[in-house]
Design an enzyme around this catalytic site. Structure first.
Site, PDB file in Angstrom:
ATOM      1  N   ASP A 124       0.851  -1.196   0.000  1.00 29.98           N
ATOM      2  CA  ASP A 124       0.000   0.000   0.000  1.00 29.98           C
ATOM      3  C   ASP A 124       0.883   1.242   0.000  1.00 29.98           C
ATOM      4  O   ASP A 124       1.804   1.338   0.812  1.00 29.98           O
ATOM      5  CB  ASP A 124      -0.882  -0.049   1.258  1.00 29.98           C
ATOM      6  CG  ASP A 124      -1.728   1.209   1.427  1.00 29.98           C
ATOM      7  OD1 ASP A 124      -1.987   1.892   0.416  1.00 29.98           O
ATOM      8  OD2 ASP A 124      -2.127   1.492   2.577  1.00 29.98           O
ATOM      9  N   ASP A 157      -1.618  -1.321  -3.930  1.00 32.57           N
ATOM     10  CA  ASP A 157      -1.937  -0.567  -5.149  1.00 32.57           C
ATOM     11  C   ASP A 157      -0.821  -0.717  -6.183  1.00 32.57           C
ATOM     12  O   ASP A 157       0.216  -1.329  -5.912  1.00 32.57           O
ATOM     13  CB  ASP A 157      -2.202   0.905  -4.805  1.00 32.57           C
ATOM     14  CG  ASP A 157      -1.159   1.478  -3.862  1.00 32.57           C
ATOM     15  OD1 ASP A 157       0.041   1.363  -4.197  1.00 32.57           O
ATOM     16  OD2 ASP A 157      -1.530   1.994  -2.778  1.00 32.57           O
ATOM     17  N   ASP A 163      -4.831 -10.955 -15.695  1.00 33.17           N
ATOM     18  CA  ASP A 163      -5.920 -11.917 -15.501  1.00 33.17           C
ATOM     19  C   ASP A 163      -7.031 -11.589 -16.496  1.00 33.17           C
ATOM     20  O   ASP A 163      -7.369 -10.419 -16.672  1.00 33.17           O
ATOM     21  CB  ASP A 163      -6.468 -11.786 -14.072  1.00 33.17           C
ATOM     22  CG  ASP A 163      -6.594 -13.116 -13.377  1.00 33.17           C
ATOM     23  OD1 ASP A 163      -7.438 -13.928 -13.817  1.00 33.17           O
ATOM     24  OD2 ASP A 163      -5.863 -13.348 -12.401  1.00 33.17           O
ATOM     25  N   ASP A 204      -9.217 -16.954 -16.306  1.00 27.66           N
ATOM     26  CA  ASP A 204     -10.037 -17.381 -15.179  1.00 27.66           C
ATOM     27  C   ASP A 204     -11.114 -18.390 -15.615  1.00 27.66           C
ATOM     28  O   ASP A 204     -11.816 -18.146 -16.604  1.00 27.66           O
ATOM     29  CB  ASP A 204     -10.713 -16.118 -14.618  1.00 27.66           C
ATOM     30  CG  ASP A 204     -11.318 -16.321 -13.253  1.00 27.66           C
ATOM     31  OD1 ASP A 204     -10.566 -16.609 -12.322  1.00 27.66           O
ATOM     32  OD2 ASP A 204     -12.545 -16.168 -13.125  1.00 27.66           O
ATOM     33  N   GLU A 234      -7.088 -21.325 -16.432  1.00 26.88           N
ATOM     34  CA  GLU A 234      -7.434 -21.972 -15.159  1.00 26.88           C
ATOM     35  C   GLU A 234      -8.555 -22.939 -15.514  1.00 26.88           C
ATOM     36  O   GLU A 234      -9.604 -22.516 -15.977  1.00 26.88           O
ATOM     37  CB  GLU A 234      -7.910 -20.934 -14.140  1.00 26.88           C
ATOM     38  CG  GLU A 234      -8.162 -21.564 -12.776  1.00 26.88           C
ATOM     39  CD  GLU A 234      -9.198 -20.822 -11.937  1.00 26.88           C
ATOM     40  OE1 GLU A 234      -9.171 -20.958 -10.712  1.00 26.88           O
ATOM     41  OE2 GLU A 234     -10.063 -20.129 -12.507  1.00 26.88           O
ATOM     42  N   HIS A 242      -3.886 -17.536  -5.124  1.00 25.30           N
ATOM     43  CA  HIS A 242      -4.776 -16.716  -4.300  1.00 25.30           C
ATOM     44  C   HIS A 242      -6.055 -17.450  -3.894  1.00 25.30           C
ATOM     45  O   HIS A 242      -6.856 -16.902  -3.142  1.00 25.30           O
ATOM     46  CB  HIS A 242      -5.129 -15.440  -5.067  1.00 25.30           C
ATOM     47  CG  HIS A 242      -5.908 -15.725  -6.305  1.00 25.30           C
ATOM     48  ND1 HIS A 242      -5.370 -16.398  -7.384  1.00 25.30           N
ATOM     49  CD2 HIS A 242      -7.194 -15.485  -6.620  1.00 25.30           C
ATOM     50  CE1 HIS A 242      -6.295 -16.541  -8.308  1.00 25.30           C
ATOM     51  NE2 HIS A 242      -7.413 -16.003  -7.879  1.00 25.30           N
ATOM     52  N   ASP A 243      -6.282 -18.637  -4.428  1.00 24.52           N
ATOM     53  CA  ASP A 243      -7.479 -19.404  -4.062  1.00 24.52           C
ATOM     54  C   ASP A 243      -7.154 -20.517  -3.079  1.00 24.52           C
ATOM     55  O   ASP A 243      -7.995 -21.385  -2.824  1.00 24.52           O
ATOM     56  CB  ASP A 243      -8.100 -20.038  -5.311  1.00 24.52           C
ATOM     57  CG  ASP A 243      -8.673 -18.991  -6.235  1.00 24.52           C
ATOM     58  OD1 ASP A 243      -9.116 -17.931  -5.742  1.00 24.52           O
ATOM     59  OD2 ASP A 243      -8.685 -19.225  -7.459  1.00 24.52           O
TER      60      ASP A 243
END
Ligand code: GLC
Length: 562
Positions: free
Chosen positions: A24, A32, A101, A203, A257, A332-333
């Site tokens: 951040d 960011d 992505d 995705d 994915e 991230h999953d």
């Protein structure tokens, strides 16, 4: 090795960034784009070649950016398009490639297309989404991942119809059967490629084609619903068309994915002659320690190393002649690599983290590391539901509550299973909030950043996990045979040690990896390797006892030249 077969995306090492959690710079507790820019020299210093950036597009953040309301604008919390351009330029200047992505199975319900689509049955955008008119009765059951009722059809009063959402109610599925939808997506992809983006991670890509007669699901689909409502009849037409219309016009990489895609279907996606994708992420490993129904419980008995080896060996065989694999242990999953596949106790954390790094960097396929894996970040294991931010955990909690399931058991399950384990902020130093933010982070920081698990401290220590990672990446770069060489599994039935060779012409390597908390003795004397020279190990003790005999310390990893 013919030079025509060599590709940058096969030789590169990928680093995945979850922008919300990386750095951040504005003091709002959310990572960011400027934060990523600040850390580019660090990423470069790891030996990384390619960054996969999770979605940074405009989004109301129902699913942290996987619900996109404008594909050609940047999420305000993350910055502006000017920041994005600066990021891309800063990366290219350093020789880093950027993979974005591509989330095109669904949009946000706040996307202009959906706003129009839901207005009336004859709106020009009506056919951009899947609608079921209520006069036809209740639509056939479809499971939704993030719905509090598990129901993928949402009734919308305005036009007395249901719309389809495989994920949350705020993520309506696009109707790819409509050529206008495909055209819009191709145009959008051109927009990013013209900016200079180097590829896309796609995705849930098999979900874009559905059986749009929406047949009833069979009684017994055993929790595995994917074959019945995704991976549909037009999937490969759409991917080939996308390749011809867009991808083939640029030097870019693609990785799908692909939940529900098994080995039999693999080459349909990545056989070069079919001109679809370069690689994909299968789900076999990520399912190894899960079981049961739609709730994704952790498996009750521990996973076995022989099962783990079989998955990697089978997939290696799948791509032996054609196609190319992707190698990953988390994203991230998923929970953190060391907590799931290694051992994050103080005793074994160092060796198991570095052993798993050695594994990904000595296998055949493109290795993907998730931010924080290079310093061995581990699961945070929240005790309270209030600490979770992820829609997946929160809505499953709500669903189980409705069903009267014991919620304590669920909280215990989420300590190992939850996606938020893998989303806690990057640990840069040992100050408050680990140097991630000056204010309250959107998700709690793991307290172990105070105990050496941070970049600043590991930078100073030549023997740290971080510095081992750097060395190991360099080992892969220095030995092309570790990228392209044939893989052969040894000691198939051993439950403690994963052993294999990689061979390309006269370049030969032996890799020994202990996945055990106990010392392990192995005998490879029948292989006739002769004298071995050690390239790298994560442990000072000598494993090679001569004559093909080895004794490995817990989680020891050794890479030898044969
Ligand atoms: C993919 C993403 C995941 C997201 C889902 C819906 O599985 O990796 O984070 O929630 O698709 O877009």
């Amino acid at each position: 090795m013919e030079s025509s077969q060599r590709k940058w995306w096969k030789e590169g090492v990928v680093y995945q960034i979850y922008p919300r959690s990386f750095q951040d710079t504005t003091g709002n507790g959310i990572g960011d784009i400027q934060g990523i820019i600040q850390r580019l020299d660090y990423i470069k210093s790891l030996g990384i070649d390619i960054i996969w950036l999770c979605p940074v597009y405009q989004s109301p953040n129902d699913d942290n950016g996987y619900d996109i309301s404008d594909y050609q604008n940047i999420m305000e919390e993350f910055g502006t398009m000017a920041d994005f351009d600066q990021l891309l330029e800063g990366m290219h200047k350093r020789g880093l490639k950027l993979v974005m992505d591509l989330v095109v199975n669904h949009t946000s319900d706040e996307h202009h297309w959906f706003q129009e689509s839901r207005k009336s049955r004859d709106n020009p955008y009506r056919d951009y989404y899947h609608w079921w008119p209520a006069e036809k009765g209740t639509p056939p059951k479809r499971f939704s991942y993030f719905d509090v009722d598990g129901n993928a059809w949402k009734y919308d009063e305005q036009t007395d119809s249901y719309y389809l959402h495989y994920f949350s109610v705020k993520q309506p599925d696009l109707k790819w059967e409509n050529p206008k939808v495909r055209q819009e997506i191709h145009d959008m992809m051109h927009f990013w490629f013209k900016k200079g983006v180097d590829g896309f991670r796609m995705d849930v890509i098999p979900f874009i084609s559905k059986d749009i007669s929406y047949p009833e699901l069979p009684e017994k689909y055993n929790g595995n619903f994917v074959p019945f409502y995704a991976n549909g009849p037009k999937l490969h037409d759409y991917l080939h068309e996308m390749n011809q219309e867009v991808l083939s016009k640029y030097d870019v990489m693609t990785v799908g994915e692909t939940p529900g895609v098994d080995r039999d279907q693999a080459l349909l996606f990545v056989d070069e002659d079919r001109e679809e994708l370069n690689m994909f992420f299968h789900f076999e490993l990520m399912s190894l320690d899960r079981e049961g129904d739609e709730v994704f419980w952790m498996r009750s008995d521990p996973w076995k190393l022989t099962e783990f080896k079989k998955i990697f060996s089978d997939w290696d065989e799948t791509f032996a002649e054609k196609g190319w694999g992707s190698l990953f242990l988390s994203n991230h999953d998923n929970p953190r690599t060391v907590s799931r596949w290694g051992n994050d106790s103080p005793e074994h954390w160092y060796n198991s983290t570095t052993m798993l790094q050695t594994f990904l960097l000595t296998m055949k396929g493109t290795p993907y590391f998730y931010y924080g894996d290079e310093i061995g970040m581990s699961n945070i294991r929240f005790d309270n539901i209030e600490d979770y931010q992820d829609i997946n955990t929160l809505n499953r909690y709500a669903l189980l509550k409705q069903r009267g399931v014991d919620l304590e058991t669920f909280i215990e399950n989420e300590k190992e299973a939850a996606r938020d384990n893998g989303r806690t902020p990057m640990q840069w130093d040992n100050t408050t909030n680990a140097g991630f933010t000056q204010s309250k982070p959107w998700l709690k920081v793991h307290p172990n950043h105070k105990e050496g698990l941070n970049v600043a401290e590991q930078e100073k220590d030549t023997g740290s996990v971080l510095n081992y990672f750097r060395k190991m990446v360099q080992v892969r770069k220095d030995h092309l045979g570790l990228v392209y060489g044939d893989y052969k599994l040894l000691l198939k039935n051993n439950e403690q040690v994963y052993a294999y060779t990689r061979i390309m012409d006269d370049e030969k390597y032996l890799i020994l990896l202990s996945f055990s908390t106990e010392p392990a003795s192995i005998d490879l004397s029948t292989e006739g390797f002769g004298e071995l020279s050690l390239i790298i190990s994560n442990d000072l003790s000598t494993a090679d006892k001569g004559n093909g005999k080895f004794e490995l310390r817990p989680y020891q990893a050794c890479v030898y030249q044969i």
